[in-house]
Motif scaffolding. Structure first.
Motif, PDB file in Angstrom:
ATOM      1  N   GLU A   1      -5.010   2.409  -1.815  1.00 42.77           N
ATOM      2  CA  GLU A   1      -4.112   1.710  -2.828  1.00 42.77           C
ATOM      3  C   GLU A   1      -3.640   2.751  -3.640  1.00 42.77           C
ATOM      4  OE1 GLU A   1      -3.725  -1.517  -2.541  1.00 42.77           O
ATOM      5  OE2 GLU A   1      -5.029  -1.381  -0.824  1.00 42.77           O
ATOM      6  N   GLN A   2      -3.759   4.310  -3.223  1.00 42.46           N
ATOM      7  CA  GLN A   2      -2.802   5.106  -4.017  1.00 42.46           C
ATOM      8  C   GLN A   2      -1.291   4.757  -3.864  1.00 42.46           C
ATOM      9  OE1 GLN A   2      -5.065   9.014  -3.503  1.00 42.46           O
ATOM     10  NE2 GLN A   2      -5.697   8.111  -1.760  1.00 42.46           N
TER      11      GLN A   2
ATOM     12  N   SER B   1      -2.151   3.585   5.961  1.00 39.79           N
ATOM     13  CA  SER B   1      -1.508   3.752   4.772  1.00 39.79           C
ATOM     14  C   SER B   1      -0.238   4.578   5.276  1.00 39.79           C
ATOM     15  CB  SER B   1      -1.962   4.541   3.748  1.00 39.79           C
ATOM     16  OG  SER B   1      -2.510   5.793   4.058  1.00 39.79           O
TER      17      SER B   1
END
Length: 265
Positions: free
Chosen positions: A108-109, A143
């Motif tokens: 979630e960065q 990601s």
């Protein structure tokens, strides 16, 4: 181009059987899934490493990659990630593999934070990789699903000991076409993972050529550009136990890839 397959498609199979399967089906190499539930992982000792290397060498099959599960961009301190990278590099060196696969895993960065974290860690591990004659490859995944995503990280690393695996499913799921993925990844490209699926909603593995992924376009593009590396079939049987068994599909899959290569020549 040379052809390989991943042991993700034959979960738990003994290494001697994998080597014989690859040789019998006409594949040049194998990507070894390095996980504790598999016969090969960083916890095995020197004798076992030597035995596995000899089995593949005797079969005339190359161990292309140690496919690890380190996530280069995951949140947290650097040292556990760097320790995991060192373990995978040592394992690859001992087995005679040319590559180590790592995931991004940025969670979630923000993209900027995940990019910087992954690049810092990969750059720190790159000199050791070079010393061992092994290359770290960041897979287009999670990601950093697209070629553009991976290229951002690799541009920050700026070291030849670190490159990319182009997983054609993930770049496609990320909305990136091959004509966009290839230029982004080409300066860093180690090899290409091929596979096939029914749709974006149903990623159950299918025999090559029976799904929707742009394999023809990818092979035509690679051939046109004169790229002569590896195509590795990653058949995700481990995650889809009801999928067909890979051994029966290997020979037809090889023939399909060879037809694509012949048509693209």
């Amino acid at each position: 181009m040379k052809l390989a397959f991943s042991t993700l498609g034959v979960p738990g199979m003994p290494m001697a059987d994998v080597a014989r399967l690859a040789a019998g089906a006409g594949y040049h190499g194998v990507e070894l899934r390095a996980h504790p539930e598999e016969p090969v992982h960083p916890g095995i000792g020197a004798d076992e490493r030597a035995r596995v290397a000899a089995e593949f060498r005797d079969a005339g099959v190359e161990i292309l990659t140690v496919a690890g599960y380190v996530r280069a961009a995951e949140a947290g301190p650097d040292e556990p990630v760097l320790a995991g990278l060192r373990e995978l590099l040592e394992l690859a060196h001992d087995l005679g593999a040319r590559y180590v696969r790592v995931f991004p895993g940025g969670g979630e960065q923000s993209p900027e934070e995940a990019d910087a974290t992954a690049a810092r860690r990969l750059a720190a591990a790159a000199p050791r990789a070079a010393d061992l004659g092994v290359r770290l490859l960041l897979e287009t995944h999670d990601s950093h699903r697209t070629g553009a995503d991976a290229a951002r990280v690799l541009g920050l690393v700026g070291h030849g000991g670190v490159g990319a695996i182009w997983d054609v499913m993930h770049t496609w799921l990320g909305g990136e076409d091959p004509a966009t993925s290839y230029p982004a990844l080409f300066p860093h490209l180690g090899y290409v993972q091929v596979k096939d699926i029914a749709s974006a909603e149903d990623t159950t593995p299918l025999p090559l050529g029976e799904g929707v992924l742009p394999l023809t376009e990818c092979v035509e593009l690679l051939s046109r550009e004169g790229w002569d590396g590896w195509l590795c079939w990653e058949y995700e049987k481990r995650w889809y136990p009801r999928a067909r068994e890979l051994p029966e599909l290997l020979a037809p899959g090889r023939e399909h890839l060879l037809r694509l290569l012949t048509d693209a020549a």
